[in-house]
Every structure is written in structure tokens, then in C-alpha cells.
Motif scaffolding. Structure first.
Motif, mmCIF file in Angstrom:
data_model
loop_
_atom_site.group_PDB
_atom_site.id
_atom_site.type_symbol
_atom_site.label_atom_id
_atom_site.label_comp_id
_atom_site.label_asym_id
_atom_site.label_seq_id
_atom_site.Cartn_x
_atom_site.Cartn_y
_atom_site.Cartn_z
ATOM 1 N N UNK A 1 20.229 -0.909 6.727
ATOM 2 C CA UNK A 1 19.236 -1.956 6.913
ATOM 3 C C UNK A 1 19.385 -3.004 5.813
ATOM 4 N N UNK A 2 19.104 -4.297 6.141
ATOM 5 C CA UNK A 2 19.224 -5.346 5.109
ATOM 6 C C UNK A 2 18.169 -5.167 4.022
ATOM 7 N N UNK A 3 18.553 -5.436 2.803
ATOM 8 C CA UNK A 3 17.647 -5.314 1.657
ATOM 9 C C UNK A 3 16.889 -6.617 1.466
ATOM 10 N N UNK A 4 15.586 -6.586 1.662
ATOM 11 C CA UNK A 4 14.739 -7.765 1.487
ATOM 12 C C UNK A 4 14.341 -7.885 0.014
ATOM 13 N N UNK A 5 14.118 -9.142 -0.399
ATOM 14 C CA UNK A 5 13.682 -9.298 -1.804
ATOM 15 C C UNK A 5 12.294 -8.705 -2.015
ATOM 16 N N UNK A 6 12.108 -8.190 -3.177
ATOM 17 C CA UNK A 6 10.820 -7.576 -3.495
ATOM 18 C C UNK A 6 9.740 -8.640 -3.657
#
Length: 256
Positions: A70-75
Motif C-alpha cells: 500500500x502507498x505510504x501517506x504522509x503523517x
């Protein structure tokens, strides 16, 4: 006696004959055969799956974990939360029901013009293939084009001319009959006279028809044939006269 046939005896048959050996030509062998064999062997060995693996097998510690692709979204941070509420300009209030709508406002897409504009006239088309090929219906030959002519529904000129000639001929005939009647050359038959003449014609036809039915079946001489032809001609003439008297109500006959 058996049916075996022996060859004729001869001294020459006692001489031994030499054996003739037929030489079979050598089979054709291509000069590219070794190259083809090597090429086939190399490609066949490359597709084998048995034997030692030629690539490094995966390590048991590096297995595929859950949600690893899954793509890593910014925190989310506090600064990103404040950006949503950074707008300081307040939007105008919703207009009341009693307010008049603003006039003269033009936008990129003027819906008022689209609503009041004349819609484009649809050109009828016909689909003549299963893959959706279509063509204009007015040029397909399925719509009668002659109904769009300016002269459609009008009587042609040649028919008008013919009707005029028939009307003129009828007027000339009526004028001629009127002149002859005024001069006393023709007499108009009344309904009683016409009916009496018609009854007389029918009686004459019955009489001739009875005589015709009484003729012999075989006409073996000229006199019988001539008598039969004469009766047929008189019957034909009487039928034409009866048809004429039944068709026309107004009949004129000469006084003489």
C-alpha cells in the motif's frame, strides 16, 4: 490338368546369369544439420526446470507482509490540520426568498442562454450494420424524396391538357346532339320506350340462344358451320345492344 504354364525349353536357360545389383542413391543430408542440432539442444536445455536452481531462492525472513504494497501517506501534523481553517474571507450569505435575482451576470457557461437557445435539429439516421455503421436517412433511399417537391400533389400538365380535350369533345358532342334534336333529325326515347326496346332485345336473344342450343354437336358440312357462325354473330350484336341500353339512360334515335 493343372493350369501351370512352363517356359519353353532352351539351351540358353542352362547358362548361369550374372546377378545385377542396383545401386541406391545416397540419402540427401543437409550441410546445416549439425548447426540445427546444436541450436535445438541449446534452446531445449534453457527451458528445463529440473536440476539446481540458477537463481538465488528467496530468504524465509523476507516474506510478503500484510499491507506492505500500500502507498505510504504522509503523517498528519498540527500544521497540516491548521491549513484547512486558514481562510479568513467569509462567504456571502444565502439569498432570501424575497430577494430579486442578480441581472447581467455572465459566467463561463451561461445556462440561461442554453435554456432559451433554439435546439439543434436532429438529423435522422439509419443503422445498416451490426457494428454500428450509420448513414443519413434522407440519402439512404428509404425516405420518399418526391414528396418534398414543389409540384407534389398537383395534377400534371399533360393530364390537365387531356382532361381539357375530353371536356371540349364532350361539349362539341352535346352541341351536335342539341342541334340535331332542334332540327328534328333525332328523337329522344322515354323510359317506357327504352324499357320496351330492352325487353324486345332480350326476347330476341332468348329465341336465338334457344336456336343456337338446338344445333347439332357435329358440324360436318359448310351449311351447318355457316348457320352456326351467323347465330353467333347475331347473339354477339344483341348482347352489345342490350349492354348499351342498360348502360345509358338517355338515348336518341333518328326520326327516319
Amino acid at each position: 490338368m493343372s493350369g501351370v504354364v512352363y517356359p519353353p525349353e532352351s539351351v540358353y536357360n542352362l547358362i548361369p546369369k550374372e546377378e545385377v545389383h542396383t545401386q541406391v542413391p545416397q540419402r540427401y543430408m543437409s550441410k546445416y544439420r549439425p548447426t540445427v542440432v546444436l541450436e535445438k539442444k541449446s534452446t531445449k536445455d534453457a527451458k528445463r526446470t529440473m536440476g539446481p536452481a540458477k537463481v538465488e531462492p528467496p530468504s524465509p525472513e523476507r516474506y510478503l507482509k500484510k499491507r506492505s504494497k500500500e502507498p505510504n501517506l504522509p503523517e498528519k501534523t498540527a500544521e497540516s490540520k491548521d491549513v484547512r481553517h486558514a481562510c479568513t474571507v467569509r462567504k456571502p450569505a444565502v439569498p432570501a426568498r424575497t430577494d430579486c435575482p442578480p441581472m447581467g451576470i455572465h459566467t463561463k457557461r451561461d445556462f440561461i442562454k442554453l435554456a432559451t437557445a433554439v435546439p439543434m435539429k436532429h438529423r435522422p439516421t439509419c443503422v445498416d450494420a451490426r457494428n454500428g455503421h450509420k448513414q443519413l436517412l434522407e440519402n439512404s433511399g428509404l425516405v420518399p424524396q418526391y414528396t418534398k417537391k414543389k409540384q407534389y400533389g398537383e395534377v400534371p400538365e399533360y393530364l390537365q391538357q387531356r382532361n381539357e380535350e375530353e371536356r371540349r369533345a364532350q361539349e362539341e358532342y352535346l352541341n351536335f346532339v342539341k342541334e340535331q334534336r332542334e332540327q328534328g333529325a333525332m328523337k329522344h326515347l322515354s323510359d317506357e320506350e327504352r324499357r320496351a326496346a330492352l325487353e324486345g332485345l332480350k326476347k330476341s336473344w332468348d329465341k336465338l340462344h334457344h336456336e343456337y342450343q338446338s344445333l347439332s354437336f357435329v358440324t360436318d358440312n359448310l351449311s351447318k358451320k355457316a348457320h352456326k357462325d351467323q347465330l353467333e354473330e347475331e347473339l354477339r350484336q344483341l348482347e352489345a345492344d342490350i349492354n348499351r341500353f342498360e348502360r345509358f339512360r338517355t338515348i336518341y334515335i333518328p326520326n327516319n
